[in-house]
Design an enzyme around this catalytic site. Structure first.
Site, PDB file in Angstrom:
ATOM      1  N   PRO A 279       1.306  -1.324   0.489  1.00 41.89           N
ATOM      2  CA  PRO A 279       0.048  -0.297  -0.206  1.00 41.89           C
ATOM      3  C   PRO A 279       0.873   1.242  -0.093  1.00 41.89           C
ATOM      4  O   PRO A 279       2.417   1.154   1.071  1.00 41.89           O
ATOM      5  CB  PRO A 279      -0.911   0.137   1.219  1.00 41.89           C
ATOM      6  CG  PRO A 279      -0.529  -1.589   1.471  1.00 41.89           C
ATOM      7  CD  PRO A 279       0.163  -2.739   1.170  1.00 41.89           C
ATOM      8  N   CYS A 280       0.321   2.235  -0.578  1.00 44.70           N
ATOM      9  CA  CYS A 280       1.323   3.520  -1.209  1.00 44.70           C
ATOM     10  C   CYS A 280       0.309   4.344  -0.542  1.00 44.70           C
ATOM     11  O   CYS A 280       1.084   5.503  -0.324  1.00 44.70           O
ATOM     12  CB  CYS A 280       1.070   3.980  -2.201  1.00 44.70           C
ATOM     13  SG  CYS A 280       0.243   3.693  -3.731  1.00 44.70           S
ATOM     14  N   GLN A 281      -0.320   4.704   0.032  1.00 47.39           N
ATOM     15  CA  GLN A 281      -1.737   5.178   0.765  1.00 47.39           C
ATOM     16  C   GLN A 281      -0.207   6.880   2.105  1.00 47.39           C
ATOM     17  O   GLN A 281      -0.548   7.733   1.964  1.00 47.39           O
ATOM     18  CB  GLN A 281      -2.504   5.216   1.356  1.00 47.39           C
ATOM     19  CG  GLN A 281      -3.853   4.437   0.403  1.00 47.39           C
ATOM     20  CD  GLN A 281      -3.707   3.515   0.456  1.00 47.39           C
ATOM     21  OE1 GLN A 281      -2.451   2.573   0.749  1.00 47.39           O
ATOM     22  NE2 GLN A 281      -4.552   2.315   0.739  1.00 47.39           N
TER      23      GLN A 281
ATOM     24  N   LEU B 139       2.823   6.668   1.847  1.00 42.30           N
ATOM     25  CA  LEU B 139       4.306   6.847   1.308  1.00 42.30           C
ATOM     26  C   LEU B 139       4.301   8.037   0.530  1.00 42.30           C
ATOM     27  O   LEU B 139       4.951   9.346  -0.766  1.00 42.30           O
ATOM     28  CB  LEU B 139       5.074   5.679   0.796  1.00 42.30           C
ATOM     29  CG  LEU B 139       5.588   4.823   1.322  1.00 42.30           C
ATOM     30  CD1 LEU B 139       5.656   3.529   0.383  1.00 42.30           C
ATOM     31  CD2 LEU B 139       6.140   5.196   1.978  1.00 42.30           C
ATOM     32  N   SER B 140       3.338   8.301  -0.698  1.00 41.21           N
ATOM     33  CA  SER B 140       2.416   9.267  -1.604  1.00 41.21           C
ATOM     34  C   SER B 140       2.491  10.274  -1.588  1.00 41.21           C
ATOM     35  O   SER B 140       2.100  11.117  -0.110  1.00 41.21           O
ATOM     36  CB  SER B 140       0.774   8.313  -2.272  1.00 41.21           C
ATOM     37  OG  SER B 140       0.290   9.756  -3.534  1.00 41.21           O
TER      38      SER B 140
END
Length: 354
Positions: A70-72, A74-75
């Site tokens: 999941p990138c939430q 990090l984005s």
């Protein structure tokens, strides 16, 4: 060769694996719609469920493990809490599973691990998150770059595993090239040799048309799309200009006129990154007269084309029922561009197959 896919989404890594002669054995995903989509396309692939409940010693050993955690957090569009964030911290479960499998198989499996994530992972948590990723794979200390910034491509060598990373932008991949700006980090860890660079840096950015999907029964993407070199330019009197919708909203709220005007696309511009949280908008008109045009959102099938996926890949679930457009947009926004995944999988097949 066999593949296991953690945080599987809509099965892009398994699809790329099949196109490269690698058989997907299992996948781990908890979102109902993506699971239903992949069950339709890969009826023989086992679904293991929640990654937090898995133990690497208790699941089938595979040659390759892929995961786009999941990138939430990090984005740049997220809250930037990094690998300690509620969603992105699930990354550590993938590393745990890989280590457990290797311990249970006396270091034989997996041979290769592939991690994918957003470009924001280079800079989150004062750039310490990407260092933590490298260290978790390399199992050794990794110094920060002298420049203080992570390069878009690099390697960690000298011990096992051999680790390499590279930033790939979807707009430069595929045949025809995909007219979408989508920059993602791909990291390859080779536990059995020094082939990470061979896999990730081999020449040949534009891939040939994909072969038939094989066991899934799904054909490769239809190649009847507009050639990429013409996309966004005038085509038989038709002009297409994509908008940067998020930039529009932000600059409008700040009343930043110059930046607001800059969010309107020009001829030849690629589409902005497809997002899970929003649809992409573009203008289309005939000739030189704007009054002859319309502004509309991309349709789900157009998003599939921009991802290099077979048309209607996300249209139906395992039960044959149509999936809502909103669910398809979300699933596609969280996915990986197929040509980039195929480049990695073909490199692995070549390296391991000799």
């Amino acid at each position: 060769m066999t593949l296991g896919s953690l945080f599987d989404g809509i099965g892009v890594f398994p699809l790329a694996g099949i196109h490269s002669g690698i058989t997907p054995l299992w996948a781990s995903e908890i979102e109902k719609i993506p699971v239903s989509i992949t069950k339709r396309h890969f009826p023989g692939m086992e679904h293991l469920g929640d990654i937090t409940a898995l133990h690497g010693a208790e699941i089938p050993a595979v040659d390759v493990i892929t995961f786009g955690s999941p990138c939430q957090n990090l984005s740049a569009a997220g809250n930037r809490t990094g690998l300690s964030g509620e969603k992105s911290s699930l990354y550590h479960h993938a590393i745990r599973i890989i280590k457990e499998m290797r311990e249970a198989t006396n270091g034989r499996f997996p041979v290769i691990a592939v991690w994918e994530n957003v470009m924001g992972a280079f800079s989150s948590n004062d750039r310490m998150d990407f260092r933590a990723v490298l260290q978790s794979f390399a199992d050794t200390g990794v110094p920060m770059p002298v420049s203080g910034r992570w390069a878009y491509a690099g390697m960690v060598r000298g011990r096992r595993p051999d680790v390499a990373w590279r930033l790939l932008d979807a707009q430069y991949w595929g045949k025809p090239r995909l007219p979408q700006r989508r920059r993602r980090i791909f990291l390859v860890a080779d536990f059995g040799g020094e082939r990470a660079g061979e896999i990730l840096f081999r020449p040949g950015g534009v891939q040939p048309d994909s072969a038939a999907c094989g066991p899934s029964g799904m054909s490769a993407p239809k190649r009847n799309r507009v050639p990429a070199e013409k996309t966004g330019r005038e085509i038989s009197g038709i002009t297409v200009c994509p908008f940067q919708k998020i930039r529009m909203r932000g600059t409008a709220g700040r009343k930043d006129t110059n930046s607001f005007l800059g969010s309107f696309g020009k001829r030849g511009d690629p589409f902005p990154t497809i997002l899970a949280s929003d649809t992409n908008t573009f203008a289309l008109w005939y000739g030189e007269e704007y009054k002859n045009g319309v502004i509309r959102d991309l349709m789900p099938v157009e998003c599939e084309r921009l991802m290099g996926l077979p048309e209607n890949w996300t249209r139906y679930g395992a039960d044959g029922r149509e999936i809502s457009d909103s669910a398809r947009y979300r699933a596609l926004g969280n996915a990986i561009a197929l040509p980039c995944a195929e480049y990695i999988m073909r490199g692995i097949a070549e390296a391991l197959g000799g």
